[in-house]
Design a protein around this motif. Sequence first.
Motif, PDB file in Angstrom:
ATOM      1  N   ARG A 178     -32.892  58.251  18.282  1.00 46.76           N
ATOM      2  CA  ARG A 178     -31.794  59.102  17.814  1.00 46.76           C
ATOM      3  C   ARG A 178     -30.882  58.396  16.809  1.00 46.76           C
ATOM      4  O   ARG A 178     -30.695  58.903  15.697  1.00 46.76           O
ATOM      5  CB  ARG A 178     -30.995  59.642  19.012  1.00 46.76           C
ATOM      6  N   ILE A 182     -30.541  59.388  12.773  1.00 45.54           N
ATOM      7  CA  ILE A 182     -29.264  59.778  12.177  1.00 45.54           C
ATOM      8  C   ILE A 182     -28.893  58.818  11.049  1.00 45.54           C
ATOM      9  O   ILE A 182     -28.499  59.238   9.964  1.00 45.54           O
ATOM     10  CB  ILE A 182     -28.153  59.827  13.255  1.00 45.54           C
ATOM     11  N   PHE A 185     -31.014  59.481   7.958  1.00 46.20           N
ATOM     12  CA  PHE A 185     -30.670  60.705   7.237  1.00 46.20           C
ATOM     13  C   PHE A 185     -29.334  60.571   6.510  1.00 46.20           C
ATOM     14  O   PHE A 185     -29.215  60.930   5.340  1.00 46.20           O
ATOM     15  CB  PHE A 185     -30.624  61.888   8.213  1.00 46.20           C
ATOM     16  N   PHE A 189     -22.233  59.186   7.602  1.00 46.13           N
ATOM     17  CA  PHE A 189     -21.897  59.920   8.811  1.00 46.13           C
ATOM     18  C   PHE A 189     -22.224  59.090  10.050  1.00 46.13           C
ATOM     19  O   PHE A 189     -21.448  59.042  10.999  1.00 46.13           O
ATOM     20  CB  PHE A 189     -22.664  61.248   8.864  1.00 46.13           C
ATOM     21  N   ALA A 193     -19.882  58.073  13.165  1.00 45.09           N
ATOM     22  CA  ALA A 193     -20.172  58.556  14.519  1.00 45.09           C
ATOM     23  C   ALA A 193     -20.402  57.393  15.484  1.00 45.09           C
ATOM     24  O   ALA A 193     -20.853  57.598  16.604  1.00 45.09           O
ATOM     25  CB  ALA A 193     -21.397  59.480  14.501  1.00 45.09           C
TER      26      ALA A 193
ATOM     27  N   VAL B 104     -29.701  68.700  12.490  1.00 47.43           N
ATOM     28  CA  VAL B 104     -28.569  68.074  11.806  1.00 47.43           C
ATOM     29  C   VAL B 104     -27.269  68.346  12.574  1.00 47.43           C
ATOM     30  O   VAL B 104     -26.449  67.458  12.770  1.00 47.43           O
ATOM     31  CB  VAL B 104     -28.462  68.580  10.354  1.00 47.43           C
ATOM     32  N   GLN B 106     -26.952  68.919  15.714  1.00 49.12           N
ATOM     33  CA  GLN B 106     -26.968  68.155  16.969  1.00 49.12           C
ATOM     34  C   GLN B 106     -26.624  66.681  16.758  1.00 49.12           C
ATOM     35  O   GLN B 106     -26.246  65.984  17.700  1.00 49.12           O
ATOM     36  CB  GLN B 106     -28.333  68.304  17.658  1.00 49.12           C
ATOM     37  N   MET B 107     -26.774  66.203  15.501  1.00 48.47           N
ATOM     38  CA  MET B 107     -26.350  64.825  15.224  1.00 48.47           C
ATOM     39  C   MET B 107     -24.851  64.663  15.520  1.00 48.47           C
ATOM     40  O   MET B 107     -24.397  63.579  15.872  1.00 48.47           O
ATOM     41  CB  MET B 107     -26.614  64.464  13.760  1.00 48.47           C
ATOM     42  N   GLY B 108     -24.093  65.750  15.365  1.00 46.96           N
ATOM     43  CA  GLY B 108     -22.656  65.703  15.635  1.00 46.96           C
ATOM     44  C   GLY B 108     -22.333  65.463  17.101  1.00 46.96           C
ATOM     45  O   GLY B 108     -21.205  65.152  17.449  1.00 46.96           O
ATOM     46  N   LEU B 109     -23.352  65.628  17.955  1.00 45.15           N
ATOM     47  CA  LEU B 109     -23.139  65.447  19.393  1.00 45.15           C
ATOM     48  C   LEU B 109     -23.487  64.032  19.838  1.00 45.15           C
ATOM     49  O   LEU B 109     -23.505  63.739  21.038  1.00 45.15           O
ATOM     50  CB  LEU B 109     -24.001  66.454  20.175  1.00 45.15           C
ATOM     51  N   TYR B 110     -23.761  63.138  18.859  1.00 45.44           N
ATOM     52  CA  TYR B 110     -24.263  61.806  19.212  1.00 45.44           C
ATOM     53  C   TYR B 110     -23.351  61.071  20.193  1.00 45.44           C
ATOM     54  O   TYR B 110     -23.816  60.443  21.137  1.00 45.44           O
ATOM     55  CB  TYR B 110     -24.457  60.953  17.955  1.00 45.44           C
ATOM     56  N   ARG B 111     -22.029  61.173  19.971  1.00 40.08           N
ATOM     57  CA  ARG B 111     -21.122  60.447  20.874  1.00 40.08           C
ATOM     58  C   ARG B 111     -21.187  60.986  22.300  1.00 40.08           C
ATOM     59  O   ARG B 111     -20.877  60.277  23.245  1.00 40.08           O
ATOM     60  CB  ARG B 111     -19.686  60.532  20.355  1.00 40.08           C
ATOM     61  N   THR B 113     -24.022  62.415  23.671  1.00 38.22           N
ATOM     62  CA  THR B 113     -25.330  62.154  24.293  1.00 38.22           C
ATOM     63  C   THR B 113     -25.602  60.660  24.374  1.00 38.22           C
ATOM     64  O   THR B 113     -26.243  60.198  25.296  1.00 38.22           O
ATOM     65  CB  THR B 113     -26.457  62.821  23.493  1.00 38.22           C
ATOM     66  N   MET B 119     -30.203  66.114  25.529  1.00 40.63           N
ATOM     67  CA  MET B 119     -29.576  67.342  25.070  1.00 40.63           C
ATOM     68  C   MET B 119     -29.568  68.335  26.235  1.00 40.63           C
ATOM     69  O   MET B 119     -30.602  68.890  26.577  1.00 40.63           O
ATOM     70  CB  MET B 119     -30.405  67.943  23.928  1.00 40.63           C
ATOM     71  N   PHE B 156     -23.307  70.880   7.168  1.00 43.48           N
ATOM     72  CA  PHE B 156     -22.515  69.658   7.315  1.00 43.48           C
ATOM     73  C   PHE B 156     -21.223  69.926   8.081  1.00 43.48           C
ATOM     74  O   PHE B 156     -20.807  69.140   8.926  1.00 43.48           O
ATOM     75  CB  PHE B 156     -22.196  69.080   5.927  1.00 43.48           C
ATOM     76  N   ARG B 159     -21.908  70.442  11.728  1.00 42.93           N
ATOM     77  CA  ARG B 159     -22.120  69.167  12.402  1.00 42.93           C
ATOM     78  C   ARG B 159     -20.780  68.519  12.751  1.00 42.93           C
ATOM     79  O   ARG B 159     -20.599  67.965  13.837  1.00 42.93           O
ATOM     80  CB  ARG B 159     -22.941  68.235  11.494  1.00 42.93           C
ATOM     81  N   GLN B 163     -18.511  67.666  16.592  1.00 42.53           N
ATOM     82  CA  GLN B 163     -17.867  66.428  17.022  1.00 42.53           C
ATOM     83  C   GLN B 163     -16.546  66.687  17.742  1.00 42.53           C
ATOM     84  O   GLN B 163     -15.993  65.783  18.348  1.00 42.53           O
ATOM     85  CB  GLN B 163     -17.628  65.508  15.817  1.00 42.53           C
TER      86      GLN B 163
END
Lengths: 308, 252
Positions: A178, A182, A185, A189, A193, B104, B106-111, B113, B119, B156, B159, B163
């Motif tokens: 993961r 990220i 890509f 960002f 993050a 893309v 879901q990348m905003g949920l990295y913190r 997960t 997920m 974008f 995403r 967050q």
Amino acid sequence: MTFGAEFVPLTLPPLVIAVLAALACAAPGNFLLLRGQSMLGDAMSHVVLPGIVTAFLLTGSAAQPVMLAGALAAAAVSSALIEGIRRATGADPGAAMGVTFTAMFALGVLLLETSGAGAVHLDVEHALYGNLEGLIWIDATGWASLADPAALATLPPELPALAIATAAILGALALFWRPLTIATFDEGFANSAGIPTRWISAGVTGLTALAAVAAFSAVGSILTIAMLICPPATARLLTDSLPRQMALSLAIAALSAALGTVIAGYLPLALGLGFSVSASGSIAVLSGIFLGLAATIGPRRRRLAAAP
Amino acid sequence: MVDPTPIPVAETALAVTGLTVSYAALPVVEGINARFPKGTMTAIIGPNGAGKSTLLKAALGLVPAVAGEVRAFGQPVAKAMPRIAYVPQRAAVDWEFPARVIDVVQMGLYRKTGLLGRMTPALKAQAVDCLARLGMADFAQRQIGALSGGQQQRVFLARALAQEADLMILDEPFAGVDAATESAIITVLHALRAEGKTVIAVHHDLATVSAYFDRVLLLNRRVIAEGPTTTTFRRATVAEAYGNTLLTSIPA
């Protein structure tokens, strides 16, 4: 002589080693491709040579761990050089890599030719094409040997070493999938993050170096480069999903390796030809053919062409 | 330290003090002092090369600063990063990357997960909801390379919504987007402000500044002016920020 009695000692070890090397290279190759760092694989597989030669000259040993340590050290030195040139001159990363790896490969050849190392098992031909055919399993007598601990102990040492390296590479990629995706890509960002993108970047370089080093002594630099890029590039043309691209690239790499080894071992003979072909060479050619096919008749190619 | 009447720390979303960034010994932005109060929406305005993107990136620690201090919500910015969402310029990424729209977002949920975090259905629903807020729910399974520029910008922003940040920093969110996208984005940003969130955006279209933003920061390597749009976004200050090129390029 049965098929097994000939196949198991002579063809099976090179085949398994080629498949492992192909998997080890193709997996990180996916990320090199997407990060626009395909050259990095080229660089790593070339700088391995001076590392191996220097390690041999310093220790007088050609044992696997010594070679591996030398190659890893050379990979580290070249990473530092590439980064240093890039920072000091503001040169394009590709240019910095090109300067570094050609110079280091040339240094390796020079060392090899002027020192006595060439007289042992190290020579330029092996550096380029590897020594797949030489990795035979003398003590094997047939399929039964696969269950015989005494016979297994005499497997070529390259095989367990590569198996461990391949497992480590695949494991690391799965674990960091993961953040790696990220950061590949969108680095800006990813940083925001909380993803340590510098470490990710260093990790990709490290895994590439490990793959190149582990594969190099068995299959040579040409096959290493081909396997780092061709299977991922082929898979990239066949799918728009990253997990599927990874899976496909591994399947294509394994297929090229297995098929290439068998073709090199049996095809010239079956056709009654008087010469043999290099296994590494035929694997590299096969992977190139697969890439060519995907590029000309792949589905993604058509979809893109049809897009407005 | 510059402000004679310091705003209470809790009321400031982002405080930039004496920030200087150089590329190869050339200062790009110099001695930037700026306060972004909570619940406001600020446009960063200035000509090309004024250092607008650099200011944002340096404030977030994405490019190294030569000098200066940045605090977010009273904390060093590195510590407050989980409360900040950053939307880079659309052109900063390769849209041919093998990913779908929902990947893309879901990348905003990295913190939430983390490295191995799964997920969950709730998180997946949240990602879809963020897309829906920008009118992009039907595009979830679409390849990102198949989107228009405006749709990419909306992905974008979705995403960034995922967050759930208190401070959203956007680099040219309206650059090259269609009218539908512009109105979808501004609706979401105004809704965020109404919730008490803080928005900072690099903005190019001088015609919409007054309608979209309640505060402006005029930048040309240094801060030319900063304050409420009604009092700060005036012809004289804008002309100063643009080095009078706006006016001198027009025949008298």
